[in-house]
Design an enzyme around this catalytic site. Structure first.
Site, PDB file in Angstrom:
ATOM      1  CB  CYS A   1      -2.950  -2.030  14.168  1.00  0.00           C
ATOM      2  SG  CYS A   1      -3.937  -3.432  13.553  1.00  0.00           S
TER       3      CYS A   1
ATOM      4  N   GLY B   1       0.812  -1.217   0.000  1.00  0.00           N
ATOM      5  CA  GLY B   1       0.000   0.000   0.000  1.00  0.00           C
ATOM      6  C   GLY B   1       0.844   1.265   0.000  1.00  0.00           C
TER       7      GLY B   1
ATOM      8  CD  GLU C   1      11.901  -7.764  16.083  1.00  0.00           C
ATOM      9  OE1 GLU C   1      11.135  -8.113  16.988  1.00  0.00           O
ATOM     10  OE2 GLU C   1      11.632  -7.894  14.869  1.00  0.00           O
TER      11      GLU C   1
ATOM     12  CG  ASP D   1       5.219  -7.863   5.951  1.00  0.00           C
ATOM     13  OD1 ASP D   1       4.922  -8.886   6.601  1.00  0.00           O
ATOM     14  OD2 ASP D   1       4.545  -6.822   5.992  1.00  0.00           O
TER      15      ASP D   1
ATOM     16  CB  SER E   1       1.669   0.009   8.305  1.00  0.00           C
ATOM     17  OG  SER E   1       1.459   0.993   7.330  1.00  0.00           O
TER      18      SER E   1
END
Length: 399
Positions: free
Chosen positions: A79, A15, A58, A34, A76
């Site tokens: 969440c 995105g 990490e 990711d 992002s």
């Protein structure tokens, strides 16, 4: 002018990358990071030339980051530690560890980035993680501005309120900076006026129905009504919604600055697989957020959409000539077979993954590999962001 070198952390399906493209800023994503293997398949499908690191944040060393020599970080972070319906573990949640690692390593970079853009859920703005972020940015000489924005501010009929922070390493404040404030509109927009007094005449003919306030259903009846009670002021009108809630929806559908949902719908797709099954209709009918193609609103689509029903996103009434009131009036008195017959006349279906992608601002050429299942597509889109909102923030940040 050299392209802005971007490090895309928590890259998901891309995105942020898509928003960079839309922003028309000359940019190159030097690495996308990711650990989600399914999201990475979609990312590679759409951005095959971008280096994709399938590893934990990490696990990236300071030396590796220095070699990338990036000008911008977009991210992002997970969440779940901050979401309002979660445990709100904040910095004590292990899923925050990668974000804290970024904050720890940022001041130690040989060359600090010029720009940072972060997206997260509403709730992040009151977290300890946010406080640590702001503290780190100040220490590194960044000026920053926070936002709470929904796609509706750009005329998109989807509520998806998200927290954003943009930061720039400079001595001057942003021209639009509001120190200590979280902006709820873009700087070039006036605060959105209330649409309460702009209800268009005859709205019920083209949009979502607002029944007369005197027609109440017993709040203690209905398939999922339970025994919860409302005050007289908050009594249910129909479908377990109060007059106040229905008025709010009618006001949203009266706001001509928002596009209609029909502008985002597919026309040629075979839709039979998207219709709600009978069991879901009977169990959740009173809890569904039902919209029609001429509505100018939809609720936030979550990663559970298409799999779970309650609270995961709006469903589409494709039989626009059928009035909701006529279907739900006295429906609690009917047998299950009669209820199902009535509810079926609405022809309710889920939004397709492509339609949700359209609402999120992904262009028509953005797609999914064939092996990505329907459930996975919904899940990935539920975790994604609105491309148009982020593109405008990138323009603000780099302008």
């Amino acid at each position: 002018m050299e392209p802005v070198r971007v490090l895309e952390l928590y890259s998901g399906i891309g995105g942020m990358h898509q928003a960079l493209t839309e922003s028309c800023v000359s940019a190159e994503v030097v690495a996308a990071v990711d650990v989600n293997t399914v999201a990475n398949e979609v990312y590679k499908h759409n951005f095959p030339s971008t280096p994709l690191w399938a590893k934990t944040i990490e696990g990236i060393t300071l030396a590796e980051l220095n070699r990338l020599s990036f000008d911008m970080i977009s991210m992002s972070p997970p969440c779940q530690p901050f979401t309002r319906i979660g445990l709100q573990g904040d910095v004590s949640d292990p899923r925050t560890n990668s974000f804290l690692y970024i904050l720890d390593i940022l001041p130690r970079l040989l060359r600090l980035p010029k720009y940072i853009l972060l997206e997260n859920v509403k709730g992040f703005e009151t977290s300890s993680a946010r406080d640590k972020l702001v503290e780190t940015l100040k220490k590194c000489g960044f000026k920053y501005q926070e936002f709470l924005l929904s796609p509706t501010c750009l005329g998109i009929p989807n509520s998806r309120l998200r927290y954003f922070l943009i930061a720039k390493r400079q001595s001057e404040l942003f021209s639009f900076q509001a120190p200590g404030q979280i902006l709820e509109n873009f700087p070039d927009q006036e605060p959105k006026a209330s649409v309460k007094h702009r209800v268009t005449a005859g709205l019920e003919k083209e949009s979502c129905f607002m029944p007369p306030k005197e027609e109440y259903i017993d709040p203690n009846s209905g398939s999922d009504g339970g025994s919860g009670r409302c005050s007289e002021k908050e009594a249910f009108v129909f479908k377990l919604e109060t007059a106040k809630e229905m008025e709010k929806k009618q006001n949203q559908d009266s706001d001509l600055s928002i596009q209609m949902l029909k502008d985002f719908l597919e026309e040629d797709e075979e839709m039979s697989q998207y219709f709600l099954p009978p069991k879901a209709l009977l169990r959740y009918a009173f809890l569904l957020d039902i919209v029609t193609p001429s509505c100018r609103r939809s609720t936030c689509f979550t990663k559970g959409y298409g799999h779970y029903v309650e609270g995961t996103g709006s469903v589409l009434q494709t039989a626009e000539d059928v009035k909701l009131q006529s279907v739900f009036k006295s429906i609690e008195m009917l047998s299950e077979e009669e209820k199902l017959m009535k509810l079926s006349t609405l022809k309710l279906r889920y939004f397709t993954p492509r339609e949700i992608a359209n609402l999120h601002g992904f262009p028509p050429e953005f797609g999914f590999p064939d092996k990505i299942t329907m459930k996975q597509r919904y899940r990935l889109l539920g975790n994604s962001l609105n491309v148009h909102v982020v593109a405008k923030l990138i323009s603000l940040l780099t302008g």
